[in-house]
Design a protein around this motif. Structure first.
Motif, PDB file in Angstrom:
ATOM      1  N   GLU A 104     162.019 -64.455 123.932  1.00 59.83           N
ATOM      2  CA  GLU A 104     161.630 -64.975 123.011  1.00 59.83           C
ATOM      3  C   GLU A 104     162.611 -66.558 123.257  1.00 59.83           C
ATOM      4  OE1 GLU A 104     160.499 -63.815 120.367  1.00 59.83           O
ATOM      5  OE2 GLU A 104     160.575 -61.731 120.126  1.00 59.83           O
ATOM      6  N   PHE A 105     163.379 -66.527 124.535  1.00 63.30           N
ATOM      7  CA  PHE A 105     163.491 -68.012 124.439  1.00 63.30           C
ATOM      8  C   PHE A 105     163.465 -69.038 125.092  1.00 63.30           C
ATOM      9  CE2 PHE A 105     168.541 -67.824 125.782  1.00 63.30           C
ATOM     10  CZ  PHE A 105     168.710 -66.260 125.237  1.00 63.30           C
ATOM     11  N   PRO A 106     161.890 -68.959 125.793  1.00 65.54           N
ATOM     12  CA  PRO A 106     160.678 -69.936 126.212  1.00 65.54           C
ATOM     13  C   PRO A 106     160.515 -70.731 124.129  1.00 65.54           C
ATOM     14  CG  PRO A 106     160.289 -68.319 127.152  1.00 65.54           C
ATOM     15  CD  PRO A 106     161.241 -67.916 126.348  1.00 65.54           C
ATOM     16  N   GLN A 107     160.167 -69.896 123.223  1.00 62.75           N
ATOM     17  CA  GLN A 107     159.645 -70.486 121.252  1.00 62.75           C
ATOM     18  C   GLN A 107     161.098 -72.039 121.233  1.00 62.75           C
ATOM     19  OE1 GLN A 107     159.317 -67.085 118.972  1.00 62.75           O
ATOM     20  NE2 GLN A 107     158.885 -65.906 120.827  1.00 62.75           N
ATOM     21  N   PHE A 108     162.615 -71.981 122.252  1.00 61.96           N
ATOM     22  CA  PHE A 108     163.224 -73.070 121.735  1.00 61.96           C
ATOM     23  C   PHE A 108     162.009 -74.371 121.889  1.00 61.96           C
ATOM     24  CE2 PHE A 108     166.726 -70.079 122.597  1.00 61.96           C
ATOM     25  CZ  PHE A 108     166.940 -70.298 121.791  1.00 61.96           C
ATOM     26  N   TRP A 109     161.361 -74.024 122.789  1.00 64.26           N
ATOM     27  CA  TRP A 109     160.584 -75.405 122.766  1.00 64.26           C
ATOM     28  C   TRP A 109     159.427 -75.274 121.269  1.00 64.26           C
ATOM     29  CZ3 TRP A 109     159.964 -79.448 124.732  1.00 64.26           C
ATOM     30  CH2 TRP A 109     158.120 -80.451 125.054  1.00 64.26           C
ATOM     31  N   ASN A 110     159.166 -74.452 120.932  1.00 64.78           N
ATOM     32  CA  ASN A 110     157.697 -73.913 119.786  1.00 64.78           C
ATOM     33  C   ASN A 110     159.048 -75.351 118.374  1.00 64.78           C
ATOM     34  OD1 ASN A 110     157.281 -71.476 120.859  1.00 64.78           O
ATOM     35  ND2 ASN A 110     155.513 -73.098 120.418  1.00 64.78           N
ATOM     36  N   ILE A 111     160.392 -74.875 118.556  1.00 58.35           N
ATOM     37  CA  ILE A 111     161.360 -75.331 117.558  1.00 58.35           C
ATOM     38  C   ILE A 111     161.708 -76.693 117.866  1.00 58.35           C
ATOM     39  CG2 ILE A 111     163.969 -75.167 116.696  1.00 58.35           C
ATOM     40  CD1 ILE A 111     163.452 -72.331 118.064  1.00 58.35           C
ATOM     41  N   LEU A 112     161.635 -77.026 118.726  1.00 60.20           N
ATOM     42  CA  LEU A 112     161.619 -78.519 119.501  1.00 60.20           C
ATOM     43  C   LEU A 112     160.621 -79.684 118.772  1.00 60.20           C
ATOM     44  CD1 LEU A 112     164.094 -80.864 120.052  1.00 60.20           C
ATOM     45  CD2 LEU A 112     162.419 -80.615 121.871  1.00 60.20           C
ATOM     46  N   LYS A 113     159.562 -78.538 119.496  1.00 65.16           N
ATOM     47  CA  LYS A 113     158.500 -79.026 118.467  1.00 65.16           C
ATOM     48  C   LYS A 113     158.310 -79.584 117.555  1.00 65.16           C
ATOM     49  CE  LYS A 113     154.788 -78.504 121.119  1.00 65.16           C
ATOM     50  NZ  LYS A 113     153.584 -77.718 121.095  1.00 65.16           N
ATOM     51  N   GLY A 114     158.746 -78.190 116.723  1.00 66.41           N
ATOM     52  CA  GLY A 114     158.477 -78.275 115.000  1.00 66.41           C
ATOM     53  C   GLY A 114     157.850 -77.869 114.437  1.00 66.41           C
ATOM     54  N   ASP A 115     156.814 -76.131 115.329  1.00 69.83           N
ATOM     55  CA  ASP A 115     156.197 -75.545 114.725  1.00 69.83           C
ATOM     56  C   ASP A 115     157.162 -74.403 114.576  1.00 69.83           C
ATOM     57  OD1 ASP A 115     153.538 -76.556 115.806  1.00 69.83           O
ATOM     58  OD2 ASP A 115     154.152 -75.552 118.271  1.00 69.83           O
ATOM     59  N   MET A 116     158.368 -74.065 114.897  1.00 70.25           N
ATOM     60  CA  MET A 116     158.887 -72.989 113.976  1.00 70.25           C
ATOM     61  C   MET A 116     160.539 -73.514 113.600  1.00 70.25           C
ATOM     62  SD  MET A 116     157.946 -70.026 117.646  1.00 70.25           S
ATOM     63  CE  MET A 116     159.221 -68.903 116.719  1.00 70.25           C
ATOM     64  N   SER A 117     161.256 -72.863 113.030  1.00 64.05           N
ATOM     65  CA  SER A 117     162.509 -72.919 112.902  1.00 64.05           C
ATOM     66  C   SER A 117     163.944 -71.913 113.674  1.00 64.05           C
ATOM     67  CB  SER A 117     163.226 -72.791 111.241  1.00 64.05           C
ATOM     68  OG  SER A 117     164.140 -72.886 111.394  1.00 64.05           O
ATOM     69  N   LEU A 118     165.076 -72.322 113.795  1.00 58.22           N
ATOM     70  CA  LEU A 118     165.799 -70.779 114.325  1.00 58.22           C
ATOM     71  C   LEU A 118     166.124 -69.688 113.421  1.00 58.22           C
ATOM     72  CD1 LEU A 118     168.896 -73.426 114.945  1.00 58.22           C
ATOM     73  CD2 LEU A 118     167.516 -72.461 117.288  1.00 58.22           C
ATOM     74  N   ILE A 119     165.917 -70.055 112.069  1.00 53.36           N
ATOM     75  CA  ILE A 119     165.550 -69.154 111.584  1.00 53.36           C
ATOM     76  C   ILE A 119     164.555 -69.268 110.208  1.00 53.36           C
ATOM     77  CG2 ILE A 119     166.678 -67.815 109.625  1.00 53.36           C
ATOM     78  CD1 ILE A 119     167.897 -66.997 112.103  1.00 53.36           C
ATOM     79  N   GLY A 120     163.865 -67.940 110.432  1.00 52.96           N
ATOM     80  CA  GLY A 120     162.610 -68.121 108.840  1.00 52.96           C
ATOM     81  C   GLY A 120     161.895 -66.611 109.025  1.00 52.96           C
ATOM     82  N   THR A 121     160.327 -67.017 109.396  1.00 50.55           N
ATOM     83  CA  THR A 121     159.795 -65.256 109.277  1.00 50.55           C
ATOM     84  C   THR A 121     159.125 -64.778 110.401  1.00 50.55           C
ATOM     85  OG1 THR A 121     157.319 -66.722 108.368  1.00 50.55           O
ATOM     86  CG2 THR A 121     159.480 -65.974 106.331  1.00 50.55           C
ATOM     87  N   ARG A 122     158.479 -64.260 110.498  1.00 49.79           N
ATOM     88  CA  ARG A 122     158.252 -63.852 111.740  1.00 49.79           C
ATOM     89  C   ARG A 122     156.121 -64.094 112.221  1.00 49.79           C
ATOM     90  NH1 ARG A 122     153.664 -60.383 112.363  1.00 49.79           N
ATOM     91  NH2 ARG A 122     153.521 -59.126 114.328  1.00 49.79           N
TER      92      ARG A 122
END
Length: 332
Positions: free
Chosen positions: A237-255
Motif C-alpha cells: 500500500e505504500f505507493p498510495q502515499f502519492w495519492n494522499i499527497l495529491k489529495g485523491d486519498m486521505s490517511l484515514i477514510g473509507t475503502r
C-alpha cells in the motif's frame, strides 16, 4: 399542460407534449436521491416521453448519493432512448458535476441559470457539501505531512521491494488501478504489484467469497509469493502515499471501490463516498480479512462518518500500527 406534485421529495413535474420537466428539490442527498430514483423509474415507463429535463434551479446541496442517483438514472434513460437534459445548475452543483465528469455525459443547456434565482455570490464559492472531514484544513495538513513522511519511507524500501518483486514474478514493479473516491470521482491508485501481470483478466475465474459489491478470496491464486508477504505487512500500500499527497486519498477514510463495484451500488451505498477514501480506516482495523458481507463494510464506513473527529483519526492511526504489526492481521 398537466402539473403533478410528488410529495415524497417535493418534486414538481410538468408535461409539454413528449417532454417531461422535473423541478428537483433544494437538497439531493440520500433520502431525496432514493425517492428521485424510484420516481424516475416510473417516468421512463411512460412510452410517450422522449425527453426529460431536470431543472436544478432550486438545488443547492448535492452529495455522493445524489450523484449516484443521477448516474443510475442516466443509464436508465439511455436504455429507453430518452434524451436527458439539465437546466439551471448553480455553481456548487456544477462543481460536483465537473468533479465526477457528469458535465461531459449530461446535456447541460446554457443560459438557463436565470430561470429560478438560487444562491448568493458568497455561497457560490463553496465546494459541494458532503462531510466535515473533507473540508477540514487540519486533516488535509496532517495528510500532507504524513504523505511526505510515508513517501520518504517508500523511497528507502523501494529498491529491495523492487528486486524481490522482479525475482519472484516477471512484470512491472508498480500496479495501478482505477478507483472511485470522494463523490465518485475516479483516480489512479498505486500499489507495489502483488499479483501476476494478468490478474485483472483472471479475476472472473476466481470465486468471490464475499457477498455484495466487493471481491475477496482468502487463497487467491493470482497473488505471488512476494505479493503475499507485501499484503501481510501492508507494504504493497505504500505507493498510495502519492495519492494522499495529491489529495485523491486521505490517511484515514473509507475503502475506495473499483468502478465495477460502484456499478452494483444501491443509492444509499453511495453515502460511503461522502468522505475521501483512506489508506486505512474502520474496515482495515476491524478485521478486513474476515469481513465477507458488503453491508458490514457500509456499516463501518458510516460509523466512521458519524464518529469522525481529528482525535478519532489518530485513534484509527494507532490501531493501524497495531494491526500491521500483529502477525495474524493483514490482507490475504
Amino acid at each position: 399542460m398537466a402539473t403533478h406534485t410528488n410529495t415524497t421529495i417535493s418534486l414538481v413535474t410538468s408535461r409539454f407534449n413528449n417532454t417531461l420537466l422535473v423541478q428537483l428539490s433544494p437538497r439531493l442527498t440520500v433520502i431525496e436521491a432514493v425517492s428521485f430514483r424510484e420516481s424516475f423509474k416510473q417516468w421512463i415507463e411512460d412510452t410517450t416521453v422522449t425527453k426529460i429535463i431536470l431543472d436544478f434551479g432550486q438545488t443547492t446541496i448535492i452529495d455522493s448519493s445524489g450523484i449516484g442517483s443521477l448516474i443510475t438514472n442516466i443509464k436508465s434513460a439511455k436504455a429507453k432512448n430518452i434524451q436527458l437534459t439539465v437546466w439551471s445548475l448553480n455553481p456548487q452543483v456544477k462543481l460536483a458535476f465537473v468533479m465526477v465528469g457528469l458535465d461531459k455525459i449530461l446535456s447541460i443547456e446554457a443560459d438557463t441559470e436565470a430561470i429560478i434565482p438560487t444562491v448568493s455570490r458568497k455561497s457560490q464559492q463553496r465546494p459541494p457539501l458532503t462531510h466535515a472531514s473533507v473540508r477540514s484544513p487540519i486533516k488535509r495538513t496532517i495528510d500532507i505531512v504524513g504523505a511526505i513522511v510515508g513517501l520518504g519511507v517508500t523511497a528507502v524500501l523501494f529498491v529491495p521491494i523492487a528486486i524481490a518483486i522482479k525475482l519472484d514474478s516477471p512484470g512491472p514493479i508498480l500496479f495501478s488501478q482505477t478507483r472511485c473516491g470522494w463523490m465518485g470521482r475516479r483516480f489512479k491508485i498505486w500499489k507495489f504489484r502483488s499479483m501476476v501481470t494478468n490478474a485483472e483478466a483472471l479475476k472472473s475465474t476466481i470465486k468471490n467469497q464475499a457477498s455484495g459489491a466487493f471481491f475477496k478470496n482468502d487463497h487467491d491464486p493470482r497473488i505471488t509469493r512476494v505479493g503475499r508477504f507485501l499484503r501481510k505487512t501492508s507494504l504493497d500500500e505504500f505507493p498510495q502515499f502519492w495519492n494522499i499527497l495529491k489529495g485523491d486519498m486521505s490517511l484515514i477514510g473509507t475503502r475506495p471501490p473499483t468502478p465495477d463495484e460502484l456499478e452494483q451500488y444501491e443509492i444509499f451505498n453511495w453515502q460511503r463516498l461522502d468522505v475521501r477514501p483512506g489508506l486505512s480506516g474502520e474496515w482495515q482495523v476491524n478485521g478486513r480479512s474476515k469481513i465477507r458481507n458488503f453491508e458490514d463494510v457500509i456499516k463501518l464506513d458510516l460509523r466512521y462518518q458519524e464518529n469522525w473527529s481529528l482525535g478519532y483519526d489518530f485513534q484509527l492511526m494507532l490501531k493501524t500500527f497495531v494491526v500491521v504489526f500483529n502477525k495474524d492481521s493483514g490482507a490475504v
